[in-house]
Scaffold this motif. Sequence first.
Motif, PDB file in Angstrom:
ATOM      1  N   PHE A 251      56.331  53.851  80.331  1.00 22.22           N
ATOM      2  CA  PHE A 251      55.945  53.159  81.550  1.00 22.22           C
ATOM      3  C   PHE A 251      54.486  52.732  81.410  1.00 22.22           C
ATOM      4  O   PHE A 251      53.649  53.528  80.967  1.00 22.22           O
ATOM      5  N   VAL A 252      54.186  51.513  81.791  1.00 18.85           N
ATOM      6  CA  VAL A 252      52.798  51.047  81.873  1.00 18.85           C
ATOM      7  C   VAL A 252      52.635  50.380  83.237  1.00 18.85           C
ATOM      8  O   VAL A 252      53.457  49.537  83.621  1.00 18.85           O
ATOM      9  N   LEU A 253      51.590  50.753  83.966  1.00 22.51           N
ATOM     10  CA  LEU A 253      51.327  50.144  85.268  1.00 22.51           C
ATOM     11  C   LEU A 253      50.083  49.277  85.167  1.00 22.51           C
ATOM     12  O   LEU A 253      49.013  49.748  84.766  1.00 22.51           O
ATOM     13  N   TYR A 254      50.235  48.010  85.517  1.00 19.71           N
ATOM     14  CA  TYR A 254      49.149  47.036  85.477  1.00 19.71           C
ATOM     15  C   TYR A 254      48.678  46.742  86.900  1.00 19.71           C
ATOM     16  O   TYR A 254      49.497  46.456  87.785  1.00 19.71           O
ATOM     17  N   LEU A 255      47.379  46.768  87.103  1.00 18.88           N
ATOM     18  CA  LEU A 255      46.825  46.335  88.385  1.00 18.88           C
ATOM     19  C   LEU A 255      46.706  44.820  88.366  1.00 18.88           C
ATOM     20  O   LEU A 255      46.259  44.222  87.379  1.00 18.88           O
ATOM     21  N   GLU A 319      55.789  48.082  84.148  1.00 18.66           N
ATOM     22  CA  GLU A 319      56.500  47.687  82.929  1.00 18.66           C
ATOM     23  C   GLU A 319      57.231  48.900  82.371  1.00 18.66           C
ATOM     24  O   GLU A 319      56.643  49.968  82.214  1.00 18.66           O
ATOM     25  N   THR A 320      58.507  48.735  82.083  1.00 17.83           N
ATOM     26  CA  THR A 320      59.316  49.818  81.522  1.00 17.83           C
ATOM     27  C   THR A 320      59.928  49.361  80.205  1.00 17.83           C
ATOM     28  O   THR A 320      60.594  48.325  80.150  1.00 17.83           O
ATOM     29  N   HIS A 321      59.673  50.141  79.162  1.00 18.19           N
ATOM     30  CA  HIS A 321      60.256  49.864  77.845  1.00 18.19           C
ATOM     31  C   HIS A 321      61.563  50.647  77.742  1.00 18.19           C
ATOM     32  O   HIS A 321      61.557  51.877  77.685  1.00 18.19           O
ATOM     33  N   TYR A 322      62.678  49.931  77.741  1.00 16.10           N
ATOM     34  CA  TYR A 322      64.003  50.546  77.657  1.00 16.10           C
ATOM     35  C   TYR A 322      64.554  50.431  76.244  1.00 16.10           C
ATOM     36  O   TYR A 322      64.326  49.434  75.549  1.00 16.10           O
TER      37      TYR A 322
END
Length: 661
Positions: A251-255, A319-322
């Motif tokens: 998981f990556v969270l972008y502001l 963003e989720t890398h599946y």
Amino acid sequence: MIFYQISTLIIVVLLNCLHEVVSRSPTPTESFGHSVILDTAGKIVLHWNFNASHITFEVHGNTRGWVGIGFSENGNMIGADIIVGWVKNGIGHLKDHHGTVRNEFPPLDAKQNVQLLASSEAEGWTVLKFQRLLDTCDKDDRILTADTTRVIFAYGNSDPQENDITRSNYHGSSRGSKSVVFMDTPSNAAKQRPQNEQHQTFDLLNDNVTLSSTESYNCRLLKIPDSDSKFHVVKVEPVIQPGNEHNIRRFVLYLCSEFLDAPTAVNMSAQCADPNTPDFFYCTTIIFAWAVGGGPIVFPMNTGFPLGGAGISKYALLETHYVNPGAAQGIVDSSGLRFTYTRQLRQYDSGLLDVGMGIAPAEQIIPPGAVSYKSYGECSASCLKQSLKEDNKTSINIFSVLLRGGKLAKRLSLNHIRNGSELEPVAMDNGYDFNYQETRFLHQEKVVKSGDSLQMVCDYNSMTRTNITQGGENANQEVCFSYVYYYPQIRLAKCTTIPEFSTLMRSLNVTSVRANVPNPTTLYDFVDSEATQSIGETLDQKNWTDVLRQQLEEISKNALRSQACEGNDYFPENIDGEVSPPVITKSYKAPQKNCTQVPQPAVPAGLPPSATAAKTTTAAAPETPRTTTVSPSTTSGGVRTSIRRTTLWTTLLAALSLCFI
């Protein structure tokens, strides 16, 4: 008849609840800062504490037989350091073994470097508590460090007949391995919060995303709850939908930018590079990241990550890398991140820096067949210095780091350079595991001053590849960077470099480059004007010798860099787009231990009073209640003995009472 019916009913209930009692791991003999369940069934649990010289383990095995754990480089027995123990007739036994050059029966060490502290066997569980030096200076033992260690484990259903295990004690399928970082901050640090601090939580989650391909990057634009006034995030943790644990890599969270004032894609999910979701492209500043194998991110008590209020965007992109290796049908996911926050603002705002080598499909080239090949990326001194100056800061304090590499990465290091000298690395891992990417909390915060630079060094093994490997976030590509958590916050968020493309091409005898597709991204999208195939294909067919690999590594290391130096709607002034790599005049050398005089295992300062067993590896159980070796006749396991001495009714009712303890 009624007697037997009631007896049968009690026995059925008894068997069900005894299963619950037996399946419960015993209470540890002391408060351990670290614990991990090693197997999926919860049958092997490992607890540990450590200090500067020693480590104390307590292993709980759901068996009345022997239990073994080991420390391995690659998750198998070859070259592993193995400790095996059991409890027989109320006496604990412990043996120090080692793996050989093959996966075969591990011989006994000539020198026994483990000390049994306590042992017990009760209710189907064997408990062994023991201690050893972090570095025994014994060739048959592995040094325990802050690197990722593959812990191997196995167990048997019966005790050895002799005074040690033999080939007849084969574990069969009762074995496995798990990656662990032993020298990490205590896991119970998550419970440490300022007194009287009040907390609330919110989740940012995906919404029924269907996994239709083997690998995908899903993005969802979300509004941050309760963001009208400022608050501090003090903990971030994954919320993974049960059953989908193996489908989520990251998981990556972008502001988002403040310019994204009235987004139309709120709550919309799409592939991250979808050109039909222009709102997504306003969200580029990473503020939180979690990767497979990691746990919660807990902020020190004096700092929290600021969200909400004036000057901070109310929107974020998740963003989720599946991954879905078999392209299985019907997998739907609603996982994401949970945030614990407080309105009682802490002393400092914290920040996150993306440091190292930028994502570079054409500029990061790893040739095949390399036992060791290094890539380099920096946060330049000029970028850091100007950013600190513009925010009226002279330094930052780093408190945790998430090191990032791909499948080929074996050793990662975030180096700290000051006035041409390498200081002790900020963080490093000489046993990196792509499937265990834990955020590392530093034992001592690292102070980075104005004028310092940071360099990410990634060491890859590409022996399994026959073609070149390029930079990128996909499963078979590579990365080399780290997410650095620090305080006090500055506006800088991304500080990376990549080797200059034309320099690399000249070193590969490519003199004239043109794109053969409209939007080139990889070396397979470029052709040498003098050739008929792509540059990627040419490099795949190249005869990569050790000399050629070394030459490319040196050129990549010393080439002029293109740098990214920016934040959320922020670009420091007077920053050149190109920068030279750091000049290192003095390399860091780790302190060398003198192994001519090695202290024997002993109870070090700070370990519990119970650690008083004899220095032999076979010790009688101590007499204190918490470490007593319990014979079957004195516990619930002694029901058979009680049956011979009491009436059936009394026995059944007494045993049934265990369910309500």
